[in-house]
Structure formats: structure tokens, C-alpha cells
Design a protein around this motif. Structure first.
Motif, short mmCIF file in Angstrom:
data_model
loop_
_atom_site.label_atom_id
_atom_site.label_comp_id
_atom_site.label_asym_id
_atom_site.label_seq_id
_atom_site.Cartn_x
_atom_site.Cartn_y
_atom_site.Cartn_z
N ILE A 104 49.73 46.76 51.01
CA ILE A 104 50.21 47.32 50.30
C ILE A 104 49.37 47.83 48.94
N ALA A 105 48.18 46.15 48.80
CA ALA A 105 47.83 46.35 47.51
C ALA A 105 46.35 47.58 48.33
N LEU A 106 46.36 47.11 49.57
CA LEU A 106 44.97 48.26 49.36
C LEU A 106 45.05 49.95 49.68
N ARG A 107 46.68 49.84 49.56
CA ARG A 107 46.69 51.55 49.59
C ARG A 107 47.23 52.22 48.11
N HIS A 108 47.76 50.94 47.53
CA HIS A 108 48.94 51.61 46.07
C HIS A 108 47.51 52.05 45.61
N PRO A 109 47.56 53.27 44.78
CA PRO A 109 46.82 54.21 43.92
C PRO A 109 46.55 52.97 42.47
N ASP A 110 47.21 52.44 41.68
CA ASP A 110 47.40 51.75 40.70
C ASP A 110 46.29 50.37 40.93
N VAL A 111 45.69 49.76 42.15
CA VAL A 111 45.42 48.97 42.56
C VAL A 111 43.84 49.12 42.73
N GLY A 112 42.58 48.73 41.91
CA GLY A 112 41.61 49.46 42.20
C GLY A 112 40.45 47.61 42.47
N ALA A 137 38.51 43.05 56.04
CA ALA A 137 38.00 44.91 56.61
C ALA A 137 37.92 45.28 54.82
N GLY A 138 39.59 44.68 54.56
CA GLY A 138 39.74 45.87 53.48
C GLY A 138 38.90 45.62 52.46
N LYS A 139 38.05 44.87 52.22
CA LYS A 139 37.10 45.01 50.73
C LYS A 139 35.94 45.69 50.61
N LYS A 140 35.96 46.10 52.42
CA LYS A 140 34.97 47.66 51.73
C LYS A 140 36.06 48.63 51.19
N SER A 141 37.00 49.06 51.16
CA SER A 141 37.40 49.42 49.98
C SER A 141 37.91 49.64 48.55
N LYS A 142 38.88 48.11 48.14
CA LYS A 142 38.88 47.59 47.45
C LYS A 142 37.96 46.28 47.49
N TYR A 143 37.54 46.22 45.84
CA TYR A 143 36.44 45.06 46.04
C TYR A 143 37.74 43.34 45.43
N THR A 144 37.51 42.30 46.54
CA THR A 144 37.95 41.27 45.95
C THR A 144 37.52 40.30 46.19
N MET A 145 38.15 39.44 45.20
CA MET A 145 37.50 37.92 44.53
C MET A 145 38.88 37.45 45.26
N SER A 146 38.36 35.92 45.71
CA SER A 146 38.99 34.75 45.90
C SER A 146 38.89 33.95 45.03
N TYR A 147 40.12 33.57 44.34
CA TYR A 147 39.95 32.32 42.92
C TYR A 147 41.01 31.53 43.38
N VAL A 148 40.14 30.07 43.56
CA VAL A 148 41.17 29.21 43.82
C VAL A 148 41.50 28.67 42.39
N SER A 149 42.75 28.65 42.10
CA SER A 149 43.02 27.71 41.11
C SER A 149 43.52 25.74 41.54
N GLY A 150 43.59 26.12 42.58
CA GLY A 150 44.23 24.76 43.07
C GLY A 150 43.65 23.62 43.79
N THR A 151 43.46 24.23 44.86
CA THR A 151 43.26 23.68 46.46
C THR A 151 42.84 24.93 47.54
N ALA A 152 41.93 25.07 48.14
CA ALA A 152 41.72 26.15 48.71
C ALA A 152 41.47 25.69 50.44
N ALA A 153 42.14 24.86 51.19
CA ALA A 153 41.42 24.05 51.94
C ALA A 153 42.30 24.57 53.36
N SER A 154 41.07 24.55 54.11
CA SER A 154 41.84 24.85 56.37
C SER A 154 42.06 25.67 56.07
N ALA A 155 43.44 25.85 56.18
CA ALA A 155 43.13 27.48 56.67
C ALA A 155 43.31 28.48 55.33
#
Length: 296
Positions: A104-112, A137-155
Motif C-alpha cells: 500500500i505504501a509503495l502504491r500510495h501517491p502521498d508516500v515519497g 524490490a520496493g526500494k527501486k521505486s521508493k527510497y527505503t530506510m531501515s531504522y532500529v529504535s531498539g532491536t532488529a535481531a534475526s528475522a
């Protein structure tokens, strides 16, 4: 009991200390730590993560969008393949719902631009590689940042590694690359005095592996290693390094914190959540200016 059987019927890419917690919850062990329910977002959540002008993205379950055009997709708590009792009432996340929100985020016109916001110990393997592929694949159409506010472990790190960049707090914990399986074995009669005995057909001995034997553990490890190879390959793809370098450089199954994670190349930036959202907002504003000039 069905929840416990589901827990032990598949491999997990999760920070090790969480598997017994989930097992206790699945068995309704009242001594297990309580997970807070996430029944949507309160006004305080919107103000905290998306700003006073933030709102839920139309059609999405988890995702918010800021007034600057940044979609924020929270990946909080253990990750399960599909929505279930744990995801509905215990603050966990659903991989299929995350996929739907991301689409939905990739398709939505309000999302850059998209921010995947992580605070998760990881979760079940099922569905993670498909979600990782979609994020990559989605980052090819919209810039994607991963932000770790606490933990991003394993999966969680499996997914976070698929963005353009990973940023996090100074205390952000990332890693725990590996796969684990919990396999129960009945060794004595249950509370009702019953002992379950299973007999398998002659040509299918591996349908009921005994995890307490060396041969049984070797068979389980063979399966886990095959999944781990896919995990490592996806991390290498997302981070732009060789798969052979992942086990050695990225913690060997452990987690790294903040500056150590950055030094190892597991994250790109140590900065605040607010600074990260502001940077994405500026990027979106610049994109829109360029598009407006092209449209003249």
C-alpha cells in the motif's frame, strides 16, 4: 496446545532468549513476561512517530504517513507468518500484514519514501524471505530506510538489511543471524497418564526425527543450515557484500550494539529517529520539487 504445536512445528529466526518466552505464552504460562497489546495507534503514538499531522495510511493496518510524505511501517515484537492470537492481543507482528502495508505504501501517491521501523527479536521463518524480497524490490521505486529504535535481531535483521540504508539509536542492537528449532519429545506420561507413541512407515524415518540423538540433531541441523544459507544470501544482497563474509563479520549469531555494529558494516548511521524522519522528509520534498519542474 495448538499454539504450542504451531510454535514447535517450524524453524525460527529469532533472538534465542525469546523462544522459551513464546513457548511459555503459547502454553499460557502465567509466569511468562506480559507482552503489551497493540490495538492500532493512539494519538500519542501518531504524535510520537509521525508528528501531530501524521495519520494512518488509508487501507493499512500498521502504517502511518507523516505530513512530509514518509510512510512509517512499524515492525514491533515477534514476527509471525499470519495474524493470530499472538499478533492480535500480544503486540506481535504479522508478516503477511506487513507485506500488505508495504505494498500500500509503495502504491500510495502521498508516500515519497518508506521507513521500516524496527524493534523486534525476530520471528518465524515462514514468510520472511518473501517479505525481504518485496522490501528489496520496493526500494527501486521508493527510497527505503531501515531504522532500529531498539532491536532488529534475526528475522528482524533479515528484513532490515534489505533497505537502502540502516540507521539506529546509539544503543540499537542488530544481528543474531541464524536459525533455531524447538522440537518437543514426550518422555513420560502426561497428567492424565497417557503416553503418545508414534510409528512411521518404513520408507519415511525422517518424518519423526528424535532430536535427543546425534543422528536426529544432524538431520535437524541440515535443514536449519539450508534456511540459514538463504538468510545469509539475503543479508549479503541487501548489504552489498559477499555471502561468505556475513558469518565472520556480522556477529556469528550474536548481536552487535551501536558503534560496534556500524564498525562491522551492519548499520550505516547512528542518529536519532527524529533526524532520520527529517532527512527522509527533505528527500521527499526535493523529489517533489524536481517532479513539479518536470511537469511544467
Amino acid at each position: 496446545m495448538r499454539a504450542f504445536q504451531a510454535l514447535t512445528s517450524e524453524p525460527w529466526a529469532i533472538e534465542p532468549s525469546w523462544l522459551p518466552i513464546l513457548a511459555a505464552l503459547a502454553q499460557r504460562n502465567h509466569g511468562a513476561p506480559e507482552l503489551k497489546a497493540v490495538e492500532g495507534w493512539s494519538k500519542r503514538d501518531y504524535d510520537l512517530f509521525a508528528g501531530p499531522a501524521g495519520r494512518r495510511l488509508e487501507g493499512a493496518r500498521y502504517t502511518m504517513v507523516t505530513d512530509g510524505g514518509v510512510a512509517i511501517i512499524p515492525v514491533f515484537g515477534p514476527i509471525f507468518p499470519r495474524a493470530n492470537m499472538m499478533t492480535e492481543y500480544s503486540g506481535a507482528a504479522s508478516a503477511t500484514q506487513l507485506q500488505a502495508d508495504h505494498a500500500i505504501a509503495l502504491r500510495h501517491p502521498d508516500v515519497g519514501a518508506v521507513m521500516m521501523l524496527y524493534d523486534t527479536p525476530g520471528g518465524a521463518v515462514s514468510g520472511i524471505n518473501a517479505l525481504a524480497d518485496q522490501i528489496n524490490a520496493g526500494k527501486k521505486s521508493k527510497y527505503t530506510m531501515s531504522y532500529v529504535s531498539g532491536t532488529a535481531a534475526s528475522a528482524g535483521y533479515w528484513l532490515a538489511s534489505q533497505g537502502h540504508e540502516i540507521a539506529g539509536e546509539r544503543t540499537a542492537m542488530v544481528g543474531s543471524i541464524g536459525v533455531v528449532a524447538a522440537m518437543p519429545k514426550q518422555v513420560e506420561a502426561d497428567g492424565d497418564g497417557y503416553l503418545t507413541v508414534e510409528v512411521v512407515s518404513s520408507n519415511a524415518p525422517n518424518k519423526r526425527i528424535d532430536p535427543t540423538t546425534d543422528d536426529g540433531q544432524a538431520k535437524v541441523r541440515e535443514m536449519l543450515d539450508a534456511i540459514e544459507a538463504e538468510f545469509i544470501a539475503d543479508v549479503a544482497r541487501g548489504r552489498g557484500i559477499k555471502a561468505a563474509d556475513v558469518p565472520e563479520r556480522y556477529g556469528q549469531g550474536g548481536v552487535l550494539v551501536g558503534a560496534a555494529a556500524k564498525a562491522a558494516g551492519m548499520i550505516d548511521k547512528i542518529q536519532s529517529y527524529e533526524a532520520s524522519v527529517a532527512a527522509l522528509s527533505r528527500m521527499v520534498a526535493n523529489q517533489r520539487k524536481v517532479e513539479a519542474l518536470k511537469g511544467r
